[in-house]
Design a protein around this motif. Structure first.
Motif, PDB file in Angstrom:
ATOM      1  N   LYS A  34      -0.472  -0.687  -4.586  1.00  0.00           N
ATOM      2  CA  LYS A  34      -1.857  -0.379  -4.209  1.00  0.00           C
ATOM      3  C   LYS A  34      -1.936   1.053  -3.676  1.00  0.00           C
ATOM      4  N   PHE A  35      -2.184   1.985  -4.559  1.00  0.00           N
ATOM      5  CA  PHE A  35      -2.229   3.396  -4.188  1.00  0.00           C
ATOM      6  C   PHE A  35      -3.572   3.742  -3.554  1.00  0.00           C
ATOM      7  N   VAL A  36      -3.506   4.550  -2.489  1.00  0.00           N
ATOM      8  CA  VAL A  36      -4.701   5.101  -1.861  1.00  0.00           C
ATOM      9  C   VAL A  36      -4.453   6.592  -1.633  1.00  0.00           C
ATOM     10  N   LYS A  37      -5.311   7.420  -2.211  1.00  0.00           N
ATOM     11  CA  LYS A  37      -5.185   8.868  -2.015  1.00  0.00           C
ATOM     12  C   LYS A  37      -5.690   9.234  -0.633  1.00  0.00           C
ATOM     13  N   ALA A  38      -4.904   9.995   0.117  1.00  0.00           N
ATOM     14  CA  ALA A  38      -5.313  10.468   1.447  1.00  0.00           C
ATOM     15  C   ALA A  38      -4.352  11.559   1.901  1.00  0.00           C
ATOM     16  N   PHE A  39      -4.795  12.371   2.834  1.00  0.00           N
ATOM     17  CA  PHE A  39      -3.987  13.425   3.464  1.00  0.00           C
ATOM     18  C   PHE A  39      -3.618  14.565   2.516  1.00  0.00           C
ATOM     19  N   ASN A  40      -4.225  14.631   1.335  1.00  0.00           N
ATOM     20  CA  ASN A  40      -3.831  15.670   0.379  1.00  0.00           C
ATOM     21  C   ASN A  40      -4.680  16.933   0.486  1.00  0.00           C
ATOM     22  N   SER A  41      -5.780  16.869   1.259  1.00  0.00           N
ATOM     23  CA  SER A  41      -6.740  17.981   1.234  1.00  0.00           C
ATOM     24  C   SER A  41      -6.827  18.722   2.564  1.00  0.00           C
ATOM     25  N   VAL A  42      -5.734  18.692   3.328  1.00  0.00           N
ATOM     26  CA  VAL A  42      -5.665  19.425   4.588  1.00  0.00           C
ATOM     27  C   VAL A  42      -4.202  19.716   4.889  1.00  0.00           C
ATOM     28  N   GLY A  43      -3.946  20.763   5.662  1.00  0.00           N
ATOM     29  CA  GLY A  43      -2.573  21.101   6.005  1.00  0.00           C
ATOM     30  C   GLY A  43      -1.976  20.161   7.031  1.00  0.00           C
ATOM     31  N   ASN A 102      -7.886   1.696  -6.155  1.00  0.00           N
ATOM     32  CA  ASN A 102      -8.454   0.544  -6.867  1.00  0.00           C
ATOM     33  C   ASN A 102      -8.570  -0.709  -6.011  1.00  0.00           C
ATOM     34  N   ASP A 103      -7.912  -0.747  -4.864  1.00  0.00           N
ATOM     35  CA  ASP A 103      -7.878  -1.950  -4.042  1.00  0.00           C
ATOM     36  C   ASP A 103      -8.681  -1.741  -2.752  1.00  0.00           C
ATOM     37  N   SER A 104      -9.739  -2.516  -2.579  1.00  0.00           N
ATOM     38  CA  SER A 104     -10.633  -2.339  -1.428  1.00  0.00           C
ATOM     39  C   SER A 104      -9.936  -2.628  -0.098  1.00  0.00           C
ATOM     40  N   HIS A 105      -9.114  -3.691  -0.053  1.00  0.00           N
ATOM     41  CA  HIS A 105      -8.411  -4.028   1.183  1.00  0.00           C
ATOM     42  C   HIS A 105      -7.463  -2.901   1.585  1.00  0.00           C
ATOM     43  N   ALA A 106      -6.768  -2.339   0.611  1.00  0.00           N
ATOM     44  CA  ALA A 106      -5.846  -1.235   0.897  1.00  0.00           C
ATOM     45  C   ALA A 106      -6.606  -0.039   1.463  1.00  0.00           C
ATOM     46  N   ILE A 130       0.846  -1.182   0.000  1.00  0.00           N
ATOM     47  CA  ILE A 130       0.000   0.000   0.000  1.00  0.00           C
ATOM     48  C   ILE A 130       0.888   1.241   0.000  1.00  0.00           C
ATOM     49  N   VAL A 131       0.573   2.166  -0.901  1.00  0.00           N
ATOM     50  CA  VAL A 131       1.209   3.478  -0.881  1.00  0.00           C
ATOM     51  C   VAL A 131       0.125   4.522  -0.623  1.00  0.00           C
ATOM     52  N   ILE A 132       0.205   5.171   0.530  1.00  0.00           N
ATOM     53  CA  ILE A 132      -0.702   6.279   0.828  1.00  0.00           C
ATOM     54  C   ILE A 132      -0.156   7.503   0.104  1.00  0.00           C
ATOM     55  N   ASP A 133      -0.919   7.967  -0.876  1.00  0.00           N
ATOM     56  CA  ASP A 133      -0.464   9.057  -1.744  1.00  0.00           C
ATOM     57  C   ASP A 133      -0.996  10.383  -1.214  1.00  0.00           C
TER      58      ASP A 133
END
Length: 199
Positions: free
Chosen positions: A111-120, A141-145, A71-74
């Protein structure tokens, strides 16, 4: 739940998330370019916390085999180097193509998951808004991630809204623009988004 978190990026976002993961008893390693491959090989979950302009280069330095099936938290945004116009950032992507989609295409086993990009960075961990829990919009794209990332976000004090596949990053990444406008315009940076639902 994975406990080894590798953070790629030596800036404020990486530092804030490192402190957050440590607070909640995760094992954490964070570093800059020369350490990316070592950190990625060690970690169970990787956080991409670099400028969007160098996101692909950072993942290349981390090495494809170290990212496979992980998992890569993007947390990146595709901000270009020009000055904001009336407080509005400029992106090097279009509304029909997000940065995360490009990264997912170039590293298909990750397994990319977008997060933490919309707040300081000051509000990424334990956000405090008079008892109201803010919303973090995620996609991938990955539900488990996404489930694993949602668990982390809940520990960090967030309500999570899954917006679907990587294509949803076309909408989530521009939230960065919206979040930054009060900051650039009025020097107000203490806010977050909340999704309201009618029962």
């Amino acid at each position: 739940m994975a406990t080894k978190i590798g953070i790629l990026g030596s800036g404020m976002v990486g530092e804030a998330l490192e402190q957050g993961f440590k607070k909640y008893d995760f094992q954490v390693q964070r570093g800059s370019r020369g350490q990316f491959a070592e950190i990625a090989a060690w970690a169970d979950v990787i956080v991409l916390a670099v400028k969007g302009l160098v996101a692909e280069a950072a993942l290349t330095l981390a090495e494809r085999e170290n990212l496979a099936e992980k998992i890569v938290i993007d947390a990146t945004n595709p901000i270009d180097e020009s000055q904001p116009q009336d407080g509005v950032l400029r992106f090097f992507t279009t509304l029909d193509r997000s940065l995360m989609e490009e990264l997912q295409e170039k590293f298909p086993q990750t397994k990319f998951v977008k997060a933490f990009n919309s707040v300081g960075s000051a509000h990424m961990v334990d956000p405090s808004f008079d008892g109201i829990k803010p919303t973090m919009f995620i996609c991938g794209n990955d539900s488990h991630a996404k489930n694993q990332v949602s668990s982390i976000l809940e520990q960090f004090g967030w309500e999570t809204e899954d917006m679907g596949t990587a294509k949803a990053a076309r909408a989530i990444e521009p939230l960065c623009m919206l979040w930054c406008i009060p900051g650039f315009r009025d020097n107000q940076w203490n806010h977050a988004f909340k999704l309201l639902k009618k029962k």
